[in-house]
Write an enzyme that holds these catalytic residues in place. Sequence first.
Site, PDB file in Angstrom:
ATOM      1  N   LYS A  84      12.656  14.611   3.902  1.00 43.94           N
ATOM      2  CA  LYS A  84      10.998  14.387   4.018  1.00 43.94           C
ATOM      3  C   LYS A  84      10.342  15.471   4.889  1.00 43.94           C
ATOM      4  O   LYS A  84      11.120  15.686   5.850  1.00 43.94           O
ATOM      5  CB  LYS A  84      11.113  12.924   4.915  1.00 43.94           C
ATOM      6  CG  LYS A  84      11.321  11.861   4.033  1.00 43.94           C
ATOM      7  CD  LYS A  84      11.276  10.448   4.809  1.00 43.94           C
ATOM      8  CE  LYS A  84      12.103  10.609   6.087  1.00 43.94           C
ATOM      9  NZ  LYS A  84      12.232   9.455   7.038  1.00 43.94           N
TER      10      LYS A  84
ATOM     11  N   HIS B   2       0.802  -1.059   0.011  1.00 47.03           N
ATOM     12  CA  HIS B   2      -0.028  -0.092  -0.022  1.00 47.03           C
ATOM     13  C   HIS B   2       0.920   1.437   0.097  1.00 47.03           C
ATOM     14  O   HIS B   2       0.353   2.352  -0.107  1.00 47.03           O
ATOM     15  CB  HIS B   2      -0.952  -0.120   1.079  1.00 47.03           C
ATOM     16  CG  HIS B   2      -1.971  -0.936   1.252  1.00 47.03           C
ATOM     17  ND1 HIS B   2      -1.709  -2.212   1.455  1.00 47.03           N
ATOM     18  CD2 HIS B   2      -3.455  -0.952   0.760  1.00 47.03           C
ATOM     19  CE1 HIS B   2      -2.835  -3.222   1.396  1.00 47.03           C
ATOM     20  NE2 HIS B   2      -3.877  -2.239   0.953  1.00 47.03           N
TER      21      HIS B   2
ATOM     22  N   TYR C 282     -13.644   2.257  -1.633  1.00 45.38           N
ATOM     23  CA  TYR C 282     -12.699   1.453  -2.569  1.00 45.38           C
ATOM     24  C   TYR C 282     -13.120   2.160  -3.999  1.00 45.38           C
ATOM     25  O   TYR C 282     -13.993   1.481  -4.629  1.00 45.38           O
ATOM     26  CB  TYR C 282     -12.969  -0.043  -2.349  1.00 45.38           C
ATOM     27  CG  TYR C 282     -11.941  -0.420  -1.140  1.00 45.38           C
ATOM     28  CD1 TYR C 282     -10.808  -1.109  -1.401  1.00 45.38           C
ATOM     29  CD2 TYR C 282     -12.368  -0.283   0.058  1.00 45.38           C
ATOM     30  CE1 TYR C 282      -9.953  -1.594  -0.180  1.00 45.38           C
ATOM     31  CE2 TYR C 282     -11.798  -0.913   1.208  1.00 45.38           C
ATOM     32  CZ  TYR C 282     -10.499  -1.321   1.111  1.00 45.38           C
ATOM     33  OH  TYR C 282      -9.643  -1.892   2.082  1.00 45.38           O
TER      34      TYR C 282
END
Length: 516
Positions: A218, A140, A297
Amino acid sequence: MNKLKSLCQLSISSLIVLAVFSGCNSTPKPTDNSLVSLESQTKISDGALHFDGKKLNNKTFKNPSTGPKHDFFFGRNISAHGDAVKPYKHYVFMTWYKGGKFNRNVMLSRLNTKTGSVKTIEFPHRHTGFRGDPLVGESHNTIGLAVSPINGTIHMVYDMHAYRDDAVTGRFKGRFVNDFFRYSYSVAGAAEVSDEQFTLAQFVKDTSEVSQGPDDYKHLTMTGNLADKANFAVLTYPKFFTTSDGTLLLYMRWGGNNNGAYYFNKYNADEQRWTRFEPFNHKDQKTHGHPYNWGLYGKMKYLNGKLRVGFQQRSADNSDRYKYQNGVYYAYSDHPDGMGQWKNHRGEAMTWPLVNSDEIKVHEPGDYISHQEPNSVFIVGGFDWTVTENEDIHFISKVRSTNGKRPDAENVAIHAYKPAGETEFKISTDFTGGDSIYTAGEDIFIIGLNKGYPYVEKAKGGTNNFVPMYKQKGGTQFDHGTIHIQDGKAYYFLMERGSGNSLPLHLQIIDLGVND
């Protein structure tokens, strides 16, 4: 066949395009100006991360292999996966993770389509792994990628799956403190610097109070304000869009599988700052008066000048006939940035942020299968949607028996489409199926892999008359890929079929034969 195979293996400068055509029902043969052809194929890397070990579950993930095999949770694919390829002027940008198991660095490649040169930047960050365990791959944790057409900045959001200020449990507790959102961005104009200048030096380091050191690229928020960090927690699946006026939008899912929401924000290129996230729908719907919680979804997309949402719903009710999700839901916004004016497919205003998904329901794929007992209907995979520039709306779905071995097992592919100007959807089960559907101009396309080779089927928007248009007959076989379509071309970022956890990546550019 041998001759064709050798042609497919030629270099980018001497590729010969190939197109295969056949009729479908009574649909006429395409005219010459609608040919679909392979424009180029380029190898991007010899070694990108792939998970080649065992699929782990909630009982086994705490004991992954410490050897060369890379075990994983969920799926095997992490490179050439997600929002990983974007064209900009005569360049194509691609993101991926470096192979093998003990590398895992975030990578950014740029192809110059005029010269054929590929330049790649390696970032210090390595794929975190499932719940912070680098020995367990986490499919994911895809990378989202964008280039601003206004100021030439590059943006990447990556390697997260609903992380917050702490890990869930176990020996990696605390792994994500001040590192739960990963955003990297470049200075203005970095997208088109020379090959020699296309280096990590084009990206802005994090020098805030939560910086992890001199090599930290980051950023914990996209606004530049650490006070906003709660707005950037528990997010998954980054996907960038470019609006008609060149504004960048990003959407992500907030929350979990059966209790989630879509959140999106906007980039101000003049200020070089992103806004905080805004919700399309409310999470924790029961707290807003709904009888149950539900998740989404599907995808948010920017098509034909509008921000849109299409999804299947996964409810927290685990006793109904659906094993996981059900239904097809769709909405669009008449606001240029999606900030209000949300409507269902009939043009009726919906509640925003949405609570009751029935306000935007299109149809129920489960109606096309007879099983009624709990958890007997499986609607996972093979779902996608698109909208043409004529405003034809198309959904594809698959519905089958959860238990495929039962004597009365059923399996149905569904194409639901609404031609422009009509009020209701047409539902067809005379559809061969596909995993993804795309649009370019007035046409729709099914694009995917068949036995490892790319293929394209095409239909006029608002119809179900798909015609096979292109199929690669030889050369490199691929395991999987991800596609971005822009200006009538499909940019197909592909991982080569092979063994091990470090596999080659290729980019195919396919001309879809769309008339301007």
